[in-house]
Design an enzyme around this catalytic site. Sequence first.
Site, PDB file in Angstrom:
ATOM      1  N   GLU A   1     -11.565  -0.425  -2.780  1.00  0.00           N
ATOM      2  CA  GLU A   1     -10.691   0.358  -1.646  1.00  0.00           C
ATOM      3  C   GLU A   1      -9.605   1.181  -2.243  1.00  0.00           C
ATOM      4  OE1 GLU A   1      -9.508  -2.992   0.835  1.00  0.00           O
ATOM      5  OE2 GLU A   1      -8.217  -3.827  -1.099  1.00  0.00           O
TER       6      GLU A   1
ATOM      7  N   ASP B   1       0.760  -1.192   0.042  1.00  0.00           N
ATOM      8  CA  ASP B   1       0.188  -0.006   0.017  1.00  0.00           C
ATOM      9  C   ASP B   1       0.739   1.339  -0.105  1.00  0.00           C
ATOM     10  OD1 ASP B   1      -2.084  -1.819   0.342  1.00  0.00           O
ATOM     11  OD2 ASP B   1      -1.746  -1.644   2.662  1.00  0.00           O
TER      12      ASP B   1
HETATM   13  O1  FUB Z   1      -2.900  -3.457   3.757  1.00  0.00           O
HETATM   14  C1  FUB Z   1      -4.225  -3.873   4.149  1.00  0.00           C
HETATM   15  C2  FUB Z   1      -5.445  -3.619   2.919  1.00  0.00           C
HETATM   16  O2  FUB Z   1      -5.094  -4.465   2.029  1.00  0.00           O
HETATM   17  C3  FUB Z   1      -5.398  -2.209   2.515  1.00  0.00           C
HETATM   18  O3  FUB Z   1      -5.911  -1.422   3.563  1.00  0.00           O
HETATM   19  C4  FUB Z   1      -6.237  -2.529   1.306  1.00  0.00           C
HETATM   20  O4  FUB Z   1      -6.195  -1.284   0.633  1.00  0.00           O
HETATM   21  C5  FUB Z   1      -5.457  -3.565   0.946  1.00  0.00           C
HETATM   22  O5  FUB Z   1      -4.214  -3.351   0.217  1.00  0.00           O
END
Ligand code: FUB
Length: 374
Positions: free
Chosen positions: A274, A62
């Site tokens: 997301e 991320d």
């Molecule tokens: O790293 C945990 C979660 O996985 C992140 O918050 C999301 O965007 C995904 O990459």
Amino acid sequence: MKKYSLIKTGTVILTGLLTVSCGQGNKKKQDEQKTATVQEQKQETETKFLNPPLVEDIYTADPSAHVFDDKIYIYPSHDVDAGTEEDDFGGHFDMRDYHVFSMDSMGGEVTDHGVALSVEDVPWAEKQMWAPDAAYKDGRYYLYFPAKDKEGIFRIGVAVSDSPEGPFKAEKDPIKGSLSIDPAVFKNDDGKYYMYLGGIWGGQLQNWRTGKYNNTAKTPYDNEPADDEPAISPRVARLSDDMLQFDEELKKIKIVDGEGNPIPAGDHKRRFFEAAWMHKYNGKYYFSYSTGDTHFIAYAIGDSPYGPFVYQGNILNPVQGWTNHHSIVEVDGEWYLFYHDTQLSGQTHLRNIKVTKLEHREDGTIAPISTIKE
Ligand code: FUB
């Protein structure tokens, strides 16, 4: 502080191969064969991927990248194997701290500045330090991060430092009215800052549909809209002048198709899941995000930081691994996409960050990128 060379690659994945046992007989020959196999495997791994990992001795994901003080700073998640069983809510992404990384220039040495913030030092947080972002204003640096509070609800916290590398000191409480995951902070040309956020399924955004948190869900899909209803919207709010709170209520962001119709919830290849990010190019606002279970980074363009944003296509095709999460940053007049995959571990929750060039075409669209070579 640790330094990594950008060209080192493939070491972790090879560790297992080195433990193959040798017989007694012609040991020298066996050793030679083993070395050749290792070399072949190494080459295969390296040539499969468009880019090498930026960091190899811890797992990172991320990546939110920014240029501060003429240096490139990366604020990633710090993936760990916490032994938490995999579930549909993403419980196995059980991260507990953040490291900050920097590079003097693109392609240069990557420096690990060590632990910048730990969950133990955040009074309101219990676990799951997911994708963070950072911002700079008036001599101070702000680290924004999601974590589950003591009730198991994701909130967004903020921590402050005098240095881009941290360490950061967390505020006592999460940002008032904050929810869900994946904060991304964007500075507009007028000097105002906006936070984009949200993530469905394990990110809990579907549980906020009525405005109040619905904690009765037994699965991550329980509170999702029907397939033909508009998809769940990511949220945005302008930040207060002190960067510590929202200056307004979170607003829903509209992502629409070319006819102005909202992308429906059943359109998994285009709907928001997301990993929100915002960048501005030629006066237009580019809102990009992960489509989650279809694994794309998609983007939509608008005329205001609040949207609406018109869906355009994909920036990044699926990477190796389930999640896809990125940031887009301009460095010395060139644009770059930071992203992650699972080259080093082959495991969903143990990822490694990478960077590649990004091209805005003359008509303002973005050339899609594939990171696995055919
Ligand atoms: O790293 C945990 C979660 O996985 C992140 O918050 C999301 O965007 C995904 O990459």
